[in-house]
Design an enzyme around this catalytic site. Structure first.
Site, PDB file in Angstrom:
ATOM      1  N   LYS A  87       0.815  -1.221   0.000  1.00  0.00           N
ATOM      2  CA  LYS A  87       0.000   0.000   0.000  1.00  0.00           C
ATOM      3  C   LYS A  87       0.850   1.273   0.000  1.00  0.00           C
ATOM      4  CE  LYS A  87      -4.080  -2.039   2.244  1.00  0.00           C
ATOM      5  NZ  LYS A  87      -3.596  -3.436   2.317  1.00  0.00           N
ATOM      6  N   ILE A  88       1.822   1.340   0.919  1.00  0.00           N
ATOM      7  CA  ILE A  88       2.639   2.555   1.027  1.00  0.00           C
ATOM      8  C   ILE A  88       3.584   2.669  -0.165  1.00  0.00           C
ATOM      9  CG2 ILE A  88       4.349   3.783   2.422  1.00  0.00           C
ATOM     10  CD1 ILE A  88       3.158   2.334   4.884  1.00  0.00           C
ATOM     11  N   ASP A 143       9.928  -6.922  -4.489  1.00  0.00           N
ATOM     12  CA  ASP A 143       8.969  -7.421  -3.506  1.00  0.00           C
ATOM     13  C   ASP A 143       8.807  -8.923  -3.725  1.00  0.00           C
ATOM     14  OD1 ASP A 143       6.912  -7.678  -1.610  1.00  0.00           O
ATOM     15  OD2 ASP A 143       6.081  -5.718  -2.130  1.00  0.00           O
ATOM     16  N   PRO A 173       7.911  -4.351   5.949  1.00  0.00           N
ATOM     17  CA  PRO A 173       7.905  -4.606   7.386  1.00  0.00           C
ATOM     18  C   PRO A 173       9.233  -5.153   7.866  1.00  0.00           C
ATOM     19  CG  PRO A 173       6.845  -6.404   6.246  1.00  0.00           C
ATOM     20  CD  PRO A 173       7.154  -5.384   5.200  1.00  0.00           C
ATOM     21  N   THR A 224      11.367   5.132   5.671  1.00  0.00           N
ATOM     22  CA  THR A 224      10.229   5.456   6.542  1.00  0.00           C
ATOM     23  C   THR A 224       9.544   4.179   7.002  1.00  0.00           C
ATOM     24  OG1 THR A 224       8.830   5.712   4.578  1.00  0.00           O
ATOM     25  CG2 THR A 224       9.785   7.729   5.510  1.00  0.00           C
ATOM     26  N   ARG A 247      11.060   0.632   8.891  1.00  0.00           N
ATOM     27  CA  ARG A 247      11.528   0.242  10.222  1.00  0.00           C
ATOM     28  C   ARG A 247      13.043   0.410  10.258  1.00  0.00           C
ATOM     29  NH1 ARG A 247       7.206   0.866  11.943  1.00  0.00           N
ATOM     30  NH2 ARG A 247       5.874  -0.549  13.137  1.00  0.00           N
ATOM     31  N   ASP A 274      13.103   8.365   8.926  1.00  0.00           N
ATOM     32  CA  ASP A 274      12.094   8.669   9.936  1.00  0.00           C
ATOM     33  C   ASP A 274      12.150   7.650  11.062  1.00  0.00           C
ATOM     34  OD1 ASP A 274       9.688  10.191  10.814  1.00  0.00           O
ATOM     35  OD2 ASP A 274       8.671   8.284  10.496  1.00  0.00           O
ATOM     36  N   GLU A 333      15.815   3.172  18.153  1.00  0.00           N
ATOM     37  CA  GLU A 333      14.950   4.285  18.561  1.00  0.00           C
ATOM     38  C   GLU A 333      14.174   4.022  19.851  1.00  0.00           C
ATOM     39  OE1 GLU A 333      10.763   4.051  16.271  1.00  0.00           O
ATOM     40  OE2 GLU A 333      12.454   4.324  14.942  1.00  0.00           O
ATOM     41  N   HIS A 335      10.271   9.541  13.774  1.00  0.00           N
ATOM     42  CA  HIS A 335       9.180   8.584  13.605  1.00  0.00           C
ATOM     43  C   HIS A 335       7.825   9.293  13.634  1.00  0.00           C
ATOM     44  CE1 HIS A 335       8.255   4.052  14.130  1.00  0.00           C
ATOM     45  NE2 HIS A 335       7.242   4.640  13.529  1.00  0.00           N
TER      46      HIS A 335
END
Length: 337
Positions: A153-154, A173, A206, A232, A234, A258, A263, A295
């Site tokens: 989606k992103i 992918d 992910p 952006t 992980r 991000d 973190e 983030h």
């Protein structure tokens, strides 16, 4: 249902309250879920957690002993939850599978444009009435080759944005997106080949055992000199030490991030009065060609609304005994890419 909301931020509480509309008894605490703070969940039916919360095996066992039955994440990623332990102990877990792919992709594009056109440096100069243009040279995005790692989606939204700039699209992918191939001429290929061809790489996948340190020293050595990397997704998808080395030897010309692999315990709070002793982060933060946001790619009104509404919907489904399409099980349903 009595629900303890861990890592509650002032900016999200109004959205949760509106979505809840007094249906559930929500209690907010600023602390993140951990083995030390799990005790706070005594007397609650469910807990709601964020990406900075630690829901490991020990924490899951404690929650079970406190009779917590449900865990609802206010995030898409669930790498911070031991799903096998939750499944074994019959604690049901659900996430927010798609709160706003536009928010994340638009933030990635913003990081890229800001880095490329040296907007931070330019603005700092102008504030001092310094209008010198030296060292502010960027490049046209039009005609550049952009590699999208993760075309769910992103990644799909990011591909559309980059196509709008006139970029050539490369994809990687486990499953090819036929729409991106048909409508945007995306060319799928191996990671190695993408690194050799791409001027820019943007990460949208992910974190799991297959993607941990996906961007490592060996892969960076294959990259086209001068490549720009945007993350952006992980933090631990990138080997930070390898990235720093790539920046130092100028294989990587710029990095926008991000997220950061260490973190946890650093982001989502004001550490300005007690600067953390994280040498890797300090080194990255000092580099002029590195742009870091804490983030907050998800932080739009639309995303916060969707997160809150889906969180409450997850609780509603459990309380009413209905099927919950957002529920996660140990083999990783709803894998967000």
């Amino acid at each position: 249902m009595k629900v303890l909301v861990y890592s509650a931020k002032d900016f999200e509480i109004p959205y949760l309250e509106k979505a809840n509309n007094r249906k559930h008894e929500l209690t907010y605490v600023k602390e993140a879920l951990s083995s030390k703070t799990a005790m706070k969940a005594v007397g609650y039916d469910a807990v709601s957690i964020f990406s900075a919360d630690d829901c490991n095996f020990m924490v899951i066992e404690k929650l079970k002993s406190f009779h917590v039955k449900y865990i609802t994440l206010r995030s898409t990623g669930y790498d911070n939850v031991n799903l096998r332990a939750a499944s074994r102990l019959n604690i049901r877990v659900a996430n927010v599978p798609a709160y706003s792919p536009h928010a994340i992709a638009e933030h990635a594009a913003s990081l890229l444009s800001t880095l490329n056109r040296k907007l931070i440096v330019s603005n700092e100069r102008v504030k001092r009435f310094n209008f010198d243009l030296n060292h502010l040279v960027g490049f046209d995005l039009n005609g550049k080759t952009v590699g999208i790692i993760g075309t769910g989606k992103i990644g799909t939204v990011m591909a559309k944005i980059m196509h709008g700039f006139g970029c050539k699209l490369l994809g990687y992918d486990v499953e090819e997106n036929k729409t991106l191939i048909k409508d945007y001429n995306m060319d799928y290929m191996s990671l190695k080949m993408m690194c050799q061809k791409a001027d820019i790489i943007s990460l949208h996948l992910p974190l799991n055992e297959n993607t941990h340190y996906l961007i490592n020293e060996d892969l960076i050595e294959e990259m086209k000199p001068g490549i720009v990397i945007i993350n952006t997704a992980r933090g631990a998808i990138i080997d930070t030490k390898a990235i720093i080395k790539g920046l130092e030897n100028k294989i990587i010309s710029a990095l926008g991030m991000d997220v950061y692999e260490n973190e946890k315990g650093l982001f989502f709070k004001d550490a300005s009065q007690d600067i953390p002793r994280d040498e890797l982060f300090i080194k990255l933060n000092a580099m002029p060609n590195v742009l870091i946001s804490g983030h907050h790619a998800f932080l739009t009104k639309e995303a916060l609304t969707n997160i809150a509404e889906t969180t409450i919907c997850n609780l509603d489904s459990w309380e009413e005994g209905k099927a919950n399409e957002n529920e996660l099980i140990a083999n990783g349903l709803n894998l967000p890419i």
